[in-house]
Design a protein around this motif. Structure first.
Motif, mmCIF file in Angstrom:
data_model
loop_
_atom_site.group_PDB
_atom_site.id
_atom_site.type_symbol
_atom_site.label_atom_id
_atom_site.label_comp_id
_atom_site.label_asym_id
_atom_site.label_seq_id
_atom_site.Cartn_x
_atom_site.Cartn_y
_atom_site.Cartn_z
ATOM 1 N N ARG A 224 0.829 -1.208 0.000
ATOM 2 C CA ARG A 224 0.000 0.000 0.000
ATOM 3 C C ARG A 224 0.861 1.254 0.000
ATOM 4 O O ARG A 224 0.622 2.200 -0.768
ATOM 5 C CB ARG A 224 -0.921 -0.006 1.217
ATOM 6 N N LEU A 225 1.902 1.294 0.859
ATOM 7 C CA LEU A 225 2.767 2.471 0.899
ATOM 8 C C LEU A 225 3.561 2.626 -0.391
ATOM 9 O O LEU A 225 3.821 3.740 -0.844
ATOM 10 C CB LEU A 225 3.714 2.382 2.095
ATOM 11 N N LEU A 226 3.940 1.508 -0.998
ATOM 12 C CA LEU A 226 4.637 1.581 -2.288
ATOM 13 C C LEU A 226 3.743 2.210 -3.352
ATOM 14 O O LEU A 226 4.211 2.983 -4.197
ATOM 15 C CB LEU A 226 5.069 0.187 -2.736
ATOM 16 N N VAL A 227 2.465 1.891 -3.325
ATOM 17 C CA VAL A 227 1.520 2.505 -4.263
ATOM 18 C C VAL A 227 1.448 4.008 -4.024
ATOM 19 O O VAL A 227 1.409 4.807 -4.978
ATOM 20 C CB VAL A 227 0.127 1.852 -4.144
ATOM 21 N N TYR A 228 1.451 4.426 -2.751
ATOM 22 C CA TYR A 228 1.450 5.865 -2.450
ATOM 23 C C TYR A 228 2.682 6.543 -3.050
ATOM 24 O O TYR A 228 2.576 7.592 -3.701
ATOM 25 C CB TYR A 228 1.446 6.096 -0.936
ATOM 26 N N ALA A 229 3.848 5.948 -2.811
ATOM 27 C CA ALA A 229 5.083 6.548 -3.313
ATOM 28 C C ALA A 229 5.090 6.591 -4.841
ATOM 29 O O ALA A 229 5.465 7.604 -5.453
ATOM 30 C CB ALA A 229 6.298 5.765 -2.806
ATOM 31 N N ALA A 230 4.677 5.493 -5.459
ATOM 32 C CA ALA A 230 4.650 5.443 -6.919
ATOM 33 C C ALA A 230 3.672 6.462 -7.485
ATOM 34 O O ALA A 230 3.933 7.077 -8.534
ATOM 35 C CB ALA A 230 4.270 4.037 -7.380
ATOM 36 N N SER A 231 2.552 6.685 -6.805
ATOM 37 C CA SER A 231 1.571 7.677 -7.256
ATOM 38 C C SER A 231 2.179 9.075 -7.235
ATOM 39 O O SER A 231 1.989 9.867 -8.176
ATOM 40 C CB SER A 231 0.319 7.632 -6.369
ATOM 41 N N LEU A 232 2.890 9.391 -6.174
ATOM 42 C CA LEU A 232 3.523 10.708 -6.076
ATOM 43 C C LEU A 232 4.570 10.879 -7.179
ATOM 44 O O LEU A 232 4.677 11.945 -7.798
ATOM 45 C CB LEU A 232 4.165 10.873 -4.696
ATOM 46 N N MET A 233 5.340 9.841 -7.426
ATOM 47 C CA MET A 233 6.365 9.915 -8.460
ATOM 48 C C MET A 233 5.744 10.019 -9.855
ATOM 49 O O MET A 233 6.238 10.737 -10.722
ATOM 50 C CB MET A 233 7.281 8.699 -8.356
ATOM 51 N N ALA A 234 4.631 9.305 -10.070
ATOM 52 C CA ALA A 234 3.951 9.363 -11.364
ATOM 53 C C ALA A 234 3.421 10.766 -11.638
ATOM 54 O O ALA A 234 3.294 11.181 -12.796
ATOM 55 C CB ALA A 234 2.809 8.349 -11.408
ATOM 56 N N ASP A 235 3.129 11.507 -10.571
ATOM 57 C CA ASP A 235 2.638 12.888 -10.710
ATOM 58 C C ASP A 235 3.767 13.904 -10.779
ATOM 59 O O ASP A 235 3.515 15.114 -10.782
ATOM 60 C CB ASP A 235 1.701 13.244 -9.554
ATOM 61 N N GLY A 236 5.028 13.430 -10.780
ATOM 62 C CA GLY A 236 6.157 14.323 -10.989
ATOM 63 C C GLY A 236 6.996 14.641 -9.778
ATOM 64 O O GLY A 236 7.980 15.386 -9.885
ATOM 65 N N MET A 237 6.644 14.103 -8.610
ATOM 66 C CA MET A 237 7.454 14.375 -7.424
ATOM 67 C C MET A 237 8.793 13.655 -7.540
ATOM 68 O O MET A 237 8.868 12.523 -8.024
ATOM 69 C CB MET A 237 6.731 13.929 -6.145
ATOM 70 N N ALA A 238 9.864 14.296 -7.116
ATOM 71 C CA ALA A 238 11.188 13.680 -7.130
ATOM 72 C C ALA A 238 11.176 12.403 -6.292
ATOM 73 O O ALA A 238 10.536 12.339 -5.231
ATOM 74 C CB ALA A 238 12.223 14.654 -6.583
ATOM 75 N N ALA A 239 11.897 11.396 -6.772
ATOM 76 C CA ALA A 239 11.861 10.088 -6.139
ATOM 77 C C ALA A 239 12.244 10.146 -4.659
ATOM 78 O O ALA A 239 11.598 9.515 -3.817
ATOM 79 C CB ALA A 239 12.785 9.123 -6.878
ATOM 80 N N LYS A 240 13.281 10.908 -4.332
ATOM 81 C CA LYS A 240 13.718 10.960 -2.933
ATOM 82 C C LYS A 240 12.643 11.562 -2.035
ATOM 83 O O LYS A 240 12.406 11.085 -0.921
ATOM 84 C CB LYS A 240 15.019 11.756 -2.820
ATOM 85 N N HIS A 241 12.002 12.620 -2.505
ATOM 86 C CA HIS A 241 10.936 13.236 -1.708
ATOM 87 C C HIS A 241 9.760 12.280 -1.548
ATOM 88 O O HIS A 241 9.180 12.161 -0.452
ATOM 89 C CB HIS A 241 10.472 14.538 -2.362
ATOM 90 N N ALA A 242 9.386 11.608 -2.640
ATOM 91 C CA ALA A 242 8.266 10.676 -2.581
ATOM 92 C C ALA A 242 8.556 9.529 -1.616
ATOM 93 O O ALA A 242 7.678 9.114 -0.851
ATOM 94 C CB ALA A 242 7.961 10.129 -3.972
ATOM 95 N N CYS A 243 9.785 9.030 -1.631
ATOM 96 C CA CYS A 243 10.152 7.926 -0.749
ATOM 97 C C CYS A 243 10.126 8.346 0.715
ATOM 98 O O CYS A 243 9.655 7.610 1.582
ATOM 99 C CB CYS A 243 11.530 7.385 -1.118
ATOM 100 N N ARG A 244 10.655 9.539 0.989
ATOM 101 C CA ARG A 244 10.640 10.012 2.382
ATOM 102 C C ARG A 244 9.203 10.219 2.868
ATOM 103 O O ARG A 244 8.852 9.858 4.000
ATOM 104 C CB ARG A 244 11.434 11.307 2.503
ATOM 105 N N MET A 245 8.370 10.804 2.010
ATOM 106 C CA MET A 245 7.006 11.142 2.406
ATOM 107 C C MET A 245 6.130 9.902 2.582
ATOM 108 O O MET A 245 5.315 9.839 3.507
ATOM 109 C CB MET A 245 6.389 12.061 1.350
#
Length: 270
Positions: A224-245
């Protein structure tokens, strides 16, 4: 609420996306054919609830989901008398509604509920398939299509918070775990549209965290959390920020664990 309205309100209209891991669809279907109660065990966020939703859709049955908690009482499950302008009226709880109308009742994380509130399920999980409403003086014979499903995370078991053997032995059961890397990558790509290669790097981070379970982490990074991170990255968020968040801050406040996960992020995402 009449029978038709109930079925309409609780049916899952659109197919939930679910990627099978093994034989769980066939196992659940076989249990449903006999209306056997089912217990699903597995870590947080590994797809237990999505699976139940998918099976309710596949079997064409309404689904009532109850998120169990330590304040839940037996009345929250079976129902209670209420006061209104016309006096008193009985309101069925979700378990009673499901038993009356032939729905699947899903008690999510059942060990979070008080043990004295869960004993009410016992008569529904043996040959009787009955639900006594003591406060109303009614005995419900479960609808032929009714099925009871429960889930919990064995990783949080304790002597205080666990199912009694007398409850466990009323259920058929199977275990869930996090999907294999290729299946999990397929889930992330399908759910979020993320590039499969990027999905595999996220899963590499998750595997690093999952190895820390029991060594500073109570639970690893969930699908579930991986889906959250991938969603943020798919919307353009930098990978490091998405992973931390999505993957680090929700999981731990421990400085050493955070540093370990940050190192893994740097290694995987540059």
């Amino acid at each position: 609420m009449n029978h038709g309205d109930f079925l309409k309100d609780y049916r899952i209209k659109d197919e939930p996306y679910y990627r099978p891991q093994a034989e769980e669809i066939a196992l659940f279907t076989a249990a449903y054919e006999r209306r056997l109660p089912v217990m699903i065990k597995g870590p947080t966020g590994c797809g237990k609830s999505r699976f139940v939703e998918y099976m309710a859709w596949r079997l064409g049955r309404p689904l009532l989901t109850v998120a169990c908690n330590e304040d839940m009482t037996a009345a929250d499950l079976v129902g209670r008398w209420l006061l209104d302008s016309d006096g008193t009226r009985w309101q069925d709880g979700p378990l009673t509604q499901a038993a009356r109308h032939g729905a699947i009742c899903y008690l999510d994380e059942i060990v979070e509920a008080r043990q004295d509130s869960t004993v009410v399920i016992h008569p529904l999980t043996d040959h009787r398939r009955q639900l006594p409403l003591d406060k109303k003086g009614e005995l419900i014979q479960a609808h032929p299509d009714f099925q009871l499903v429960i889930s919990y995370n064995p990783g949080y078991q304790s002597l205080v918070k666990d199912l009694k053997p007398s409850t466990k032995q009323r259920f058929t059961a199977f275990r869930f775990d996090y999907p294999s890397a290729d299946v999990e990558a397929e889930i992330l790509a399908r759910e979020t549209g993320i590039d499969p290669g990027l999905a595999l790097r996220l899963i590499g981070l998750a595997e690093s965290a999952r190895r820390l379970k029991g060594h500073g982490l109570d639970e690893g990074i969930s699908t579930r959390l991986l889906v959250y991170a991938a969603s943020l990255m798919a919307d353009g968020m930098a990978a490091k920020h998405a992973c931390r968040m999505a993957l680090v801050d929700p999981l731990t406040d421990d400085d050493d664990i955070r540093a370990t996960l940050e190192h893994a992020i740097d290694a995987l995402f540059g």
